[in-house]
Design a protein around this motif. Structure first.
Motif, PDB file in Angstrom:
ATOM      1  N   ASP A   1      44.380  43.421  34.870  1.00 29.31           N
ATOM      2  CA  ASP A   1      43.843  43.432  36.232  1.00 29.31           C
ATOM      3  C   ASP A   1      42.322  43.583  36.234  1.00 29.31           C
ATOM      4  OD1 ASP A   1      43.661  46.117  35.502  1.00 29.31           O
ATOM      5  OD2 ASP A   1      44.610  46.881  37.317  1.00 29.31           O
ATOM      6  N   ALA A   2      41.739  43.895  35.070  1.00 26.50           N
ATOM      7  CA  ALA A   2      40.285  44.034  34.968  1.00 26.50           C
ATOM      8  C   ALA A   2      39.604  42.731  34.552  1.00 26.50           C
ATOM      9  CB  ALA A   2      39.944  45.130  33.962  1.00 26.50           C
ATOM     10  N   VAL A   3      40.390  41.689  34.317  1.00 20.53           N
ATOM     11  CA  VAL A   3      39.805  40.389  33.975  1.00 20.53           C
ATOM     12  C   VAL A   3      39.240  39.791  35.268  1.00 20.53           C
ATOM     13  CG1 VAL A   3      40.233  38.090  33.027  1.00 20.53           C
ATOM     14  CG2 VAL A   3      41.527  40.047  32.155  1.00 20.53           C
ATOM     15  N   PRO A   4      37.970  39.402  35.294  1.00 21.05           N
ATOM     16  CA  PRO A   4      37.405  38.814  36.508  1.00 21.05           C
ATOM     17  C   PRO A   4      38.208  37.590  36.962  1.00 21.05           C
ATOM     18  CG  PRO A   4      35.670  39.299  34.922  1.00 21.05           C
ATOM     19  CD  PRO A   4      36.972  39.504  34.213  1.00 21.05           C
ATOM     20  N   ALA A   5      38.387  37.461  38.280  1.00 18.54           N
ATOM     21  CA  ALA A   5      39.207  36.373  38.843  1.00 18.54           C
ATOM     22  C   ALA A   5      38.749  35.000  38.359  1.00 18.54           C
ATOM     23  CB  ALA A   5      39.197  36.436  40.363  1.00 18.54           C
ATOM     24  N   GLY A   6      37.458  34.752  38.323  1.00 11.85           N
ATOM     25  CA  GLY A   6      36.954  33.453  37.867  1.00 11.85           C
ATOM     26  C   GLY A   6      37.330  33.171  36.420  1.00 11.85           C
ATOM     27  N   THR A   7      37.378  34.227  35.604  1.00 14.62           N
ATOM     28  CA  THR A   7      37.759  34.066  34.198  1.00 14.62           C
ATOM     29  C   THR A   7      39.238  33.727  34.089  1.00 14.62           C
ATOM     30  OG1 THR A   7      36.031  35.630  33.557  1.00 14.62           O
ATOM     31  CG2 THR A   7      37.759  35.202  31.943  1.00 14.62           C
ATOM     32  N   VAL A   8      40.067  34.373  34.897  1.00 20.03           N
ATOM     33  CA  VAL A   8      41.502  34.054  34.884  1.00 20.03           C
ATOM     34  C   VAL A   8      41.711  32.612  35.318  1.00 20.03           C
ATOM     35  CG1 VAL A   8      43.762  34.598  35.878  1.00 20.03           C
ATOM     36  CG2 VAL A   8      42.210  36.441  35.270  1.00 20.03           C
ATOM     37  N   GLU A   9      41.032  32.200  36.382  1.00 19.66           N
ATOM     38  CA  GLU A   9      41.170  30.815  36.857  1.00 19.66           C
ATOM     39  C   GLU A   9      40.775  29.828  35.763  1.00 19.66           C
ATOM     40  OE1 GLU A   9      38.700  30.688  40.334  1.00 19.66           O
ATOM     41  OE2 GLU A   9      39.995  32.082  41.426  1.00 19.66           O
ATOM     42  N   ALA A  10      39.665  30.083  35.071  1.00 18.57           N
ATOM     43  CA  ALA A  10      39.217  29.197  33.991  1.00 18.57           C
ATOM     44  C   ALA A  10      40.220  29.202  32.840  1.00 18.57           C
ATOM     45  CB  ALA A  10      37.832  29.612  33.504  1.00 18.57           C
ATOM     46  N   ALA A  11      40.801  30.360  32.543  1.00 17.35           N
ATOM     47  CA  ALA A  11      41.796  30.450  31.469  1.00 17.35           C
ATOM     48  C   ALA A  11      43.057  29.673  31.820  1.00 17.35           C
ATOM     49  CB  ALA A  11      42.136  31.913  31.189  1.00 17.35           C
ATOM     50  N   VAL A  12      43.464  29.739  33.068  1.00 16.23           N
ATOM     51  CA  VAL A  12      44.645  28.984  33.501  1.00 16.23           C
ATOM     52  C   VAL A  12      44.374  27.481  33.375  1.00 16.23           C
ATOM     53  CG1 VAL A  12      46.105  28.432  35.499  1.00 16.23           C
ATOM     54  CG2 VAL A  12      45.572  30.822  34.957  1.00 16.23           C
ATOM     55  N   ARG A  13      43.177  27.052  33.762  1.00 18.89           N
ATOM     56  CA  ARG A  13      42.829  25.621  33.631  1.00 18.89           C
ATOM     57  C   ARG A  13      42.720  25.203  32.169  1.00 18.89           C
ATOM     58  NH1 ARG A  13      39.153  27.016  37.551  1.00 18.89           N
ATOM     59  NH2 ARG A  13      37.443  26.945  36.059  1.00 18.89           N
ATOM     60  N   GLY A  14      42.100  26.052  31.329  1.00 18.20           N
ATOM     61  CA  GLY A  14      41.845  25.693  29.933  1.00 18.20           C
ATOM     62  C   GLY A  14      42.934  26.113  28.959  1.00 18.20           C
ATOM     63  N   GLY A  15      43.831  26.995  29.383  1.00 17.41           N
ATOM     64  CA  GLY A  15      44.943  27.401  28.526  1.00 17.41           C
ATOM     65  C   GLY A  15      44.653  28.543  27.563  1.00 17.41           C
ATOM     66  N   LEU A  16      43.464  29.178  27.665  1.00 19.25           N
ATOM     67  CA  LEU A  16      43.138  30.253  26.726  1.00 19.25           C
ATOM     68  C   LEU A  16      42.324  31.347  27.415  1.00 19.25           C
ATOM     69  CD1 LEU A  16      43.081  31.351  23.771  1.00 19.25           C
ATOM     70  CD2 LEU A  16      40.949  30.054  23.477  1.00 19.25           C
TER      71      LEU A  16
END
Length: 184
Positions: free
Chosen positions: A141-156
């Motif tokens: 829950d401490a992962v910034p939202a933009g980072t999670v979104e980028a990870a979902v798009r990029g897979g990592l």
């Protein structure tokens, strides 16, 4: 078909299911909307600065030898992913997950929605195998939202952290930035 009320009920009413005529203007029921599609995301944990193979005595901690760290499987504390010796130069684990929106799920992801985390379990090896003596919680829950979104798009999603606390002991408790940095 009539619905009956149990005999011990104080109500003497009987109810019938509501029926609508074929040309009724009553709203039609629709199937519930399906959840967002799931996609695969890997979480890679890159750990450095491990505390060593021996652990000095600390608060509530006896001196320990043959210290290791591993990722703990959800609901199965004895099931550990790739234990790494505490004197290794680094430890890397890759966890296969699915993302539903920004919610990450998988066999090594613990906790409920909005409070997910990954356990890093500290272990002492002995004659009977490993014994867990403390854990660190990598708080998703401490992962910034933009980072999670980028990870979902990029897979990592990548977590980078040191595993020795300020007293020289194995890192434990909830781990959030700045103790861990997250990137996609």
């Amino acid at each position: 078909m009539p619905t009956s009320i149990p005999p011990d009920s104080t109500s003497a009413q009987r109810t019938e299911p509501k029926r609508t005529a074929p040309n009724s203007t009553a709203p039609k029921r629709t199937a519930p909307r399906s959840a967002e599609p799931k996609c695969t995301v890997r979480i890679r944990i890159e750990a450095t600065a491990l505390p060593g193979r021996s652990c000095a005595q600390g608060p509530g901690l006896p001196p320990l030898e043959d210290v290791h760290v591993a990722v703990q499987r959800r609901g199965k504390p004895g099931e550990l992913l790739d234990p790494v010796a505490g004197d290794a130069a680094r430890a890397v684990w890759t966890l296969e997950c699915t993302a539903q929106g920004e919610d990450l799920l998988g066999p090594y992801v613990q906790g409920g929605p909005g409070a997910r985390f990954v356990y890093l379990s500290w272990l002492a090896a002995g004659a009977g195998g490993f014994t867990m003596f403390r854990r660190a919680k990598l708080m998703l829950d401490a992962v910034p939202a933009g980072t999670v979104e980028a990870a979902v798009r990029g897979g990592l999603l990548v977590a980078r952290l040191g595993l020795t606390d300020a007293r020289g002991l194995p890192l434990c408790a909830a781990v959030r930035p700045p103790l861990v940095s997250w990137s996609a």
